[in-house]
Design a protein around this motif. Structure first.
Motif, mmCIF file in Angstrom:
data_model
loop_
_atom_site.group_PDB
_atom_site.id
_atom_site.type_symbol
_atom_site.label_atom_id
_atom_site.label_comp_id
_atom_site.label_asym_id
_atom_site.label_seq_id
_atom_site.Cartn_x
_atom_site.Cartn_y
_atom_site.Cartn_z
ATOM 1 N N ALA A 62 37.680 15.059 -33.836
ATOM 2 C CA ALA A 62 38.478 14.041 -34.529
ATOM 3 C C ALA A 62 38.236 12.636 -33.991
ATOM 4 C CB ALA A 62 39.960 14.393 -34.433
ATOM 5 N N ALA A 63 38.089 12.506 -32.691
ATOM 6 C CA ALA A 63 37.946 11.172 -32.098
ATOM 7 C C ALA A 63 36.714 10.444 -32.620
ATOM 8 C CB ALA A 63 37.891 11.279 -30.572
ATOM 9 N N ALA A 64 35.704 11.177 -33.087
ATOM 10 C CA ALA A 64 34.481 10.547 -33.589
ATOM 11 C C ALA A 64 34.744 9.734 -34.853
ATOM 12 C CB ALA A 64 33.419 11.607 -33.865
ATOM 13 N N CYS A 65 35.846 10.014 -35.554
ATOM 14 C CA CYS A 65 36.183 9.258 -36.773
ATOM 15 C C CYS A 65 36.845 7.923 -36.461
ATOM 16 C CB CYS A 65 37.117 10.083 -37.660
ATOM 17 S SG CYS A 65 36.393 11.603 -38.312
ATOM 18 N N LEU A 66 37.263 7.742 -35.230
ATOM 19 C CA LEU A 66 37.993 6.529 -34.861
ATOM 20 C C LEU A 66 37.001 5.481 -34.374
ATOM 21 C CD1 LEU A 66 41.007 8.164 -32.995
ATOM 22 C CD2 LEU A 66 40.738 7.664 -35.435
ATOM 23 N N ARG A 67 36.417 4.785 -35.316
ATOM 24 C CA ARG A 67 35.405 3.768 -35.024
ATOM 25 C C ARG A 67 35.867 2.406 -35.510
ATOM 26 N NH1 ARG A 67 30.290 6.301 -34.850
ATOM 27 N NH2 ARG A 67 30.529 8.354 -33.857
ATOM 28 N N PRO A 68 35.429 1.326 -34.862
ATOM 29 C CA PRO A 68 35.748 -0.014 -35.386
ATOM 30 C C PRO A 68 35.210 -0.177 -36.793
ATOM 31 C CG PRO A 68 34.917 -0.140 -33.133
ATOM 32 C CD PRO A 68 34.694 1.275 -33.587
ATOM 33 N N TYR A 69 35.978 -0.829 -37.636
ATOM 34 C CA TYR A 69 35.598 -1.037 -39.036
ATOM 35 C C TYR A 69 34.754 -2.296 -39.145
ATOM 36 C CZ TYR A 69 36.326 -0.539 -44.107
ATOM 37 O OH TYR A 69 36.164 -0.339 -45.459
ATOM 38 N N ASP A 70 33.830 -2.312 -40.087
ATOM 39 C CA ASP A 70 32.979 -3.481 -40.313
ATOM 40 C C ASP A 70 33.843 -4.638 -40.812
ATOM 41 O OD1 ASP A 70 31.135 -5.379 -41.067
ATOM 42 O OD2 ASP A 70 29.945 -4.047 -42.329
ATOM 43 N N LEU A 71 34.017 -5.665 -39.961
ATOM 44 C CA LEU A 71 34.888 -6.778 -40.332
ATOM 45 C C LEU A 71 34.366 -7.549 -41.537
ATOM 46 C CD1 LEU A 71 35.825 -8.153 -36.792
ATOM 47 C CD2 LEU A 71 37.078 -6.546 -38.237
ATOM 48 N N GLY A 72 33.060 -7.452 -41.806
ATOM 49 C CA GLY A 72 32.501 -8.114 -42.972
ATOM 50 C C GLY A 72 32.972 -7.519 -44.285
ATOM 51 N N LYS A 73 33.579 -6.328 -44.236
ATOM 52 C CA LYS A 73 34.088 -5.678 -45.437
ATOM 53 C C LYS A 73 35.574 -5.948 -45.660
ATOM 54 C CE LYS A 73 30.681 -1.928 -45.301
ATOM 55 N NZ LYS A 73 30.471 -0.462 -45.253
ATOM 56 N N LEU A 74 36.137 -6.831 -44.830
ATOM 57 C CA LEU A 74 37.559 -7.140 -44.931
ATOM 58 C C LEU A 74 37.768 -8.601 -45.323
ATOM 59 C CD1 LEU A 74 38.860 -5.409 -41.659
ATOM 60 C CD2 LEU A 74 38.932 -4.489 -43.990
#
Length: 209
Positions: free
Chosen positions: A183-195
Motif C-alpha cells: 500500500a505504501a507504494a501508492c503514496l507518492r507526491p503528485y505532479d504539481l504541474g497537474k494542479l
C-alpha cells in the motif's frame, strides 16, 4: 494542512470509476463533519453484490480508533503516510487494509503566507482522489460509527508543511485492493504541474448547503 474540501458532486464520477450509483454527498466537508468515501466492500455486511469491488459509505472526517472511549476522539483528521502503519491511532486500520478514497472537486488550504486561502483543483477538471483510512467504531449502545482520516505527506515545495495524498488515476483500484505490504507504494507526491492553485479570500462559509 487541510481546512475544508469540496466533495465531487457529479455522480457520474462515482459511476465511471467505481460503478456506484452514488447519492450526492454534502458539498463541503470540514474536520468533524460527515463525508462520503469509497472503499472495498466490508466483509461483515451482506448489502453489497458478490461481484462488487467498491462501496460508498458516509462517515465522520476524524478517524475514531477501536480503543476510543467515545466518538469525540480528537485530532485524527490526518494520518501521516510515512508513519501511519506504526501510529497507535491508525495502526489497526492500516493493518486491516481499511483504505478509502475521497473524491473532491477542490481542496482549500492555507497559502504560503497564511494570509489567504488557496483552492486546489486538478488542471484537467477531473476530481481529486484523496487517499484515506477508515474505521468502524462500536459505540456503547451497539451502534457502528464509521469515520475516516486523510493521508498526508511532507510538502516538497513548503518545508515543514504537509499535503494531502492525491492518488494517480491508474492507482485507485490498487490503493483499495492491493496487499497491505504494497500500500505504501501508492503514496507518492503528485505532479504539481497537474494542479491549479487559485487564491481565494476565505474557505466556503459553513452554512453553504
Amino acid at each position: 494542512m487541510t481546512i475544508v474540501y469540496e466533495s465531487a458532486r457529479d455522480t457520474h464520477h462515482y459511476q465511471e470509476r467505481f460503478q456506484l450509483p452514488c447519492v450526492a454527498p454534502a458539498p463541503f466537508v470540514r474536520p468533524g463533519e460527515r463525508g462520503l468515501f469509497v472503499r472495498r466492500p466490508r466483509g461483515d455486511r451482506g448489502g453489497a453484490s458478490p461481484d462488487s469491488r467498491y462501496e460508498a459509505a458516509l462517515g465522520r472526517w476524524g478517524l475514531i480508533p477501536l480503543f476510543a472511549g467515545s466518538q469525540d476522539y480528537p485530532a485524527t483528521f490526518e494520518a501521516r503516510g510515512e508513519s501511519a502503519s506504526r501510529e497507535r491511532d491508525f495502526l489497526q486500520p492500516w493493518k486491516r487494509g481499511h483504505r478509502c478514497i475521497v473524491l473532491a472537486d477542490a481542496l482549500y488550504r492555507r497559502g504560503e503566507n497564511d494570509q489567504r486561502m488557496v483552492r486546489v483543483t486538478r488542471a484537467d477538471g477531473e476530481p481529486l482522489a484523496l487517499a484515506g483510512l477508515w474505521n468502524g467504531w462500536r459505540a456503547p449502545d451497539g451502534q457502528c460509527v464509521e469515520s475516516f482520516a486523510l493521508l498526508t505527506l511532507p510538502s516538497e515545495e513548503q518545508p515543514g508543511e504537509r499535503r494531502a495524498v492525491f492518488l494517480r488515476e491508474g492507482w485507485l483500484d490498487d490503493w483499495l485492493h492491493c496487499p497491505v505490504e504494497e500500500a505504501a507504494a501508492c503514496l507518492r507526491p503528485y505532479d504539481l504541474g497537474k494542479l491549479l492553485r487559485t487564491p481565494v479570500d476565505e474557505a466556503p462559509p459553513r452554512e453553504v448547503a
